[in-house]
Every structure is written in structure tokens, then in C-alpha cells.
Design a protein around this motif. Structure first.
Motif, PDB file in Angstrom:
ATOM      1  N   ILE A 124     -56.074  -2.221  -6.879  1.00  0.00           N
ATOM      2  CA  ILE A 124     -56.111  -2.482  -8.321  1.00  0.00           C
ATOM      3  C   ILE A 124     -56.971  -3.703  -8.609  1.00  0.00           C
ATOM      4  N   VAL A 125     -56.946  -4.687  -7.701  1.00  0.00           N
ATOM      5  CA  VAL A 125     -57.821  -5.851  -7.870  1.00  0.00           C
ATOM      6  C   VAL A 125     -59.282  -5.411  -7.837  1.00  0.00           C
ATOM      7  N   SER A 144     -59.815  -9.486  -1.218  1.00  0.00           N
ATOM      8  CA  SER A 144     -58.573  -8.825  -1.591  1.00  0.00           C
ATOM      9  C   SER A 144     -58.445  -7.469  -0.913  1.00  0.00           C
ATOM     10  N   LYS A 183     -56.234  -9.843 -17.712  1.00  0.00           N
ATOM     11  CA  LYS A 183     -56.852  -9.793 -16.386  1.00  0.00           C
ATOM     12  C   LYS A 183     -55.859  -9.428 -15.287  1.00  0.00           C
ATOM     13  N   TRP A 184     -54.639  -9.933 -15.368  1.00  0.00           N
ATOM     14  CA  TRP A 184     -53.701  -9.760 -14.262  1.00  0.00           C
ATOM     15  C   TRP A 184     -52.641  -8.711 -14.529  1.00  0.00           C
ATOM     16  N   ILE A 226     -52.281  -5.645 -12.308  1.00  0.00           N
ATOM     17  CA  ILE A 226     -51.940  -6.052 -10.951  1.00  0.00           C
ATOM     18  C   ILE A 226     -50.466  -6.410 -10.863  1.00  0.00           C
ATOM     19  N   PHE A 281     -62.933 -11.937 -10.056  1.00  0.00           N
ATOM     20  CA  PHE A 281     -61.997 -11.885  -8.935  1.00  0.00           C
ATOM     21  C   PHE A 281     -62.774 -12.108  -7.643  1.00  0.00           C
ATOM     22  N   LYS A 282     -62.043 -12.427  -6.619  1.00  0.00           N
ATOM     23  CA  LYS A 282     -62.662 -12.489  -5.297  1.00  0.00           C
ATOM     24  C   LYS A 282     -62.406 -11.156  -4.602  1.00  0.00           C
ATOM     25  N   MET A 294     -60.105  -3.810 -11.130  1.00  0.00           N
ATOM     26  CA  MET A 294     -60.228  -4.813 -12.187  1.00  0.00           C
ATOM     27  C   MET A 294     -61.507  -5.627 -12.049  1.00  0.00           C
ATOM     28  N   CYS A 345     -55.986  -5.384  -2.330  1.00  0.00           N
ATOM     29  CA  CYS A 345     -55.282  -4.608  -3.351  1.00  0.00           C
ATOM     30  C   CYS A 345     -56.298  -3.778  -4.127  1.00  0.00           C
ATOM     31  N   MET A 374     -63.832 -13.438 -18.555  1.00  0.00           N
ATOM     32  CA  MET A 374     -62.903 -13.270 -17.420  1.00  0.00           C
ATOM     33  C   MET A 374     -63.548 -13.730 -16.124  1.00  0.00           C
ATOM     34  N   ARG A 433     -47.251  -4.270  -8.900  1.00  0.00           N
ATOM     35  CA  ARG A 433     -46.278  -4.837  -7.948  1.00  0.00           C
ATOM     36  C   ARG A 433     -44.851  -4.464  -8.288  1.00  0.00           C
ATOM     37  N   PRO A 459     -52.783 -12.494  -4.975  1.00  0.00           N
ATOM     38  CA  PRO A 459     -53.665 -13.548  -4.506  1.00  0.00           C
ATOM     39  C   PRO A 459     -54.360 -14.222  -5.670  1.00  0.00           C
ATOM     40  N   ASP A 460     -54.351 -15.525  -5.662  1.00  0.00           N
ATOM     41  CA  ASP A 460     -55.164 -16.324  -6.582  1.00  0.00           C
ATOM     42  C   ASP A 460     -54.644 -16.408  -8.003  1.00  0.00           C
ATOM     43  N   GLY A 520     -62.613  -4.578 -15.345  1.00  0.00           N
ATOM     44  CA  GLY A 520     -61.560  -5.388 -15.933  1.00  0.00           C
ATOM     45  C   GLY A 520     -61.999  -6.156 -17.168  1.00  0.00           C
TER      46      GLY A 520
END
Lengths: 119, 119
Positions: free
Chosen positions: A13-14, A9, B23-24, B27, A4-5, A17, A11, A1, B31, B47-48, A21
Motif C-alpha cells: 500500500i505504501v 518499504s 497520506k497515511w 496505510i 514516501f521512501k 501511495m 508494504c 505530500m 493495518r 515506517p516513518d 497518493g
DNA sequence: CAGTTTTAGTTACTTTATGAAACTAAAGTA
DNA sequence: TACTTTAGTTTCATAAAGTAACTAAAACTG
């Protein structure tokens, strides 16, 4: 995986993860909730994980400070992993996932059967 | 993420990861907690994520029955996604992840700084 | 009327992650 | 001497995720 950045972010949840994640991370952490476990025992308890991936994920979790690695200087080697303070903050998520798991698996299995029948 | 063998596992966390481990996926689901959202709006809000992955993950979530796809027969197209009943059972996990996120991100950032300084 | 805009995707191609299997070191045991 | 045990590592293969460009069809613009 791909990572993420997380820093870019907002969020939450990001963020979550980003750290747990990985495909196997919640499962690994779940095994550590009741105390330290050896590498080999994790490999046996977690179905279908390869030792390579297990080692990788453990290293990431350690680098992020979620788990602590105890290496006893013995031969053959003995290494134990346990949740850190940060790692323990993940427990509510693990509990929620545990509660959800069986219930959702049943519901989805049923759902898929009905969709198939309706073809 | 290679699919887990959910049917052969008895670990509830493995089941959960089977369905929302992408992964997403958490997220995306996060939403949708406040109601239906259009495809394009999701693409902007998350994002992304690429549109390809977004479309793929939405399709999987729909096949598993976690979300419902509403396609209005208009041009240009309008498609909305919303949580199904099964999808709503995931909300406690999403809430736990939301609560954990910012807190853990801060703690880990601090942890990593201290590890770096100690080199 | 030709050209532009809008939306929800898809297609082809590249880069990361994950996985399987065999291999390693070093001490204890038969 | 050969075998066992343990926590990994190495190499090679597959699967997932990412990028960028493309599509259809109606409505809008000049």
C-alpha cells in the motif's frame, strides 16, 4: 505530500501511495479511463483543482510512466494526456474507489448527524 | 491536505479521497484489516510515520466513523483501534491497492531506468 | 522510598504541498 | 490593431506533514 521512501518499504500500500497518493492523482487518472483528454478539459472537469497543481501532478504522473503526454505542435497549443500500460493497471483501484465513494459519503454523512445529535 | 468540498462534488472518487485521501490513511486502515491494533503497535508497524501525524489521522478516521477507538482505563494507557462497519467497506479499495503495489513498483522502476538510459 | 520504565498522546517549531491570481507566447480572427 | 485561444508558469499565501522534546500516572527496580 512529502515523498514516501518507497524503496525502503515492503508494504504494497505504501508503494501504491507513492505513485498515486497525491491528492488529485486518482481523480485525474479517473478522468483518463475513457481515453485521452486535453489539459484544458481536465481543468474544467475537475472541480477546484488549480492549473498549477494540475500541471504539476500531470508531470509527475508522466515521469512515473502512468500517463503519456501528446503535444501537437499547434498554436494555440494542444496537449492530450492518456493512460499508459502501467496507468491502466491502476484502473481496478479507481473502480473500487468509484464504487465506494457515494456509498461511503452517505454513510458518513448519516454517522456524523447521529454523533452530533447525541452530543 | 486541504479538505475537498465533498458536498459540492458529484465525483465518487472525490468523495473517497475526502475520507481516505490523507497520506497515511490507507496505510493505517490496511493495518486494521485483521483486527484491532494498539496505538504503539501502529507506530512501530508503519515506517516513518510520526506519532503526531498518526494521532491526528486516527482522530480524523474516528470522527468520520471509519474506525472505533477503545480506551481501556489503565496506567500506562492502553488504546486500541479497529475498523467500524463503514471502515470495512473500504477493504476492497485496500485490497486493490495491495494487489497493485508491488507490481506497479516494479514496472515503474523498470520504466524509469529505461527513460534514464535513453536520456 | 527515589529513580526508571511504560504508553498514548501533546506542544512548539520547521519543512513541504497545495492553492489563488495574474501573466506569457504565438498564431488565428474580427 | 486588438481580441481570443491554450497550456502552461510565476509569485505569493495557506494548509498539511514532519521533527524533537515533553507529559502524566501507575508499576517496577534496587
Amino acid at each position: 505530500m512529502k515523498k514516501f521512501k518507497a524503496h525502503t518499504s515492503t508494504c504494497p500500500i505504501v508503494h501504491t501511495m507513492t505513485y498515486i497518493g497525491g491528492k488529485w492523482k486518482p481523480i485525474i487518472l479517473g478522468r483518463l479511463v475513457n481515453g485521452a483528454v486535453r489539459f484544458g478539459k481536465l481543468a474544467v472537469q475537475i472541480p477546484d483543482i488549480s492549473r498549477k497543481i494540475l500541471a504539476e501532478q500531470l508531470k509527475e504522473l508522466e515521469e512515473d510512466g502512468l500517463i503519456i503526454r501528446h503535444s501537437y505542435n499547434e498554436k494555440p497549443p494542444r496537449v492530450e494526456y492518456e493512460l499508459s500500460g502501467i496507468g491502466q493497471t491502476v484502473i481496478p483501484v479507481l473502480m473500487a474507489m468509484t464504487e465506494l465513494g457515494s456509498e461511503m459519503h452517505e454513510a458518513i454523512t448519516k454517522h456524523k448527524r447521529s454523533v452530533t445529535r447525541a452530543h
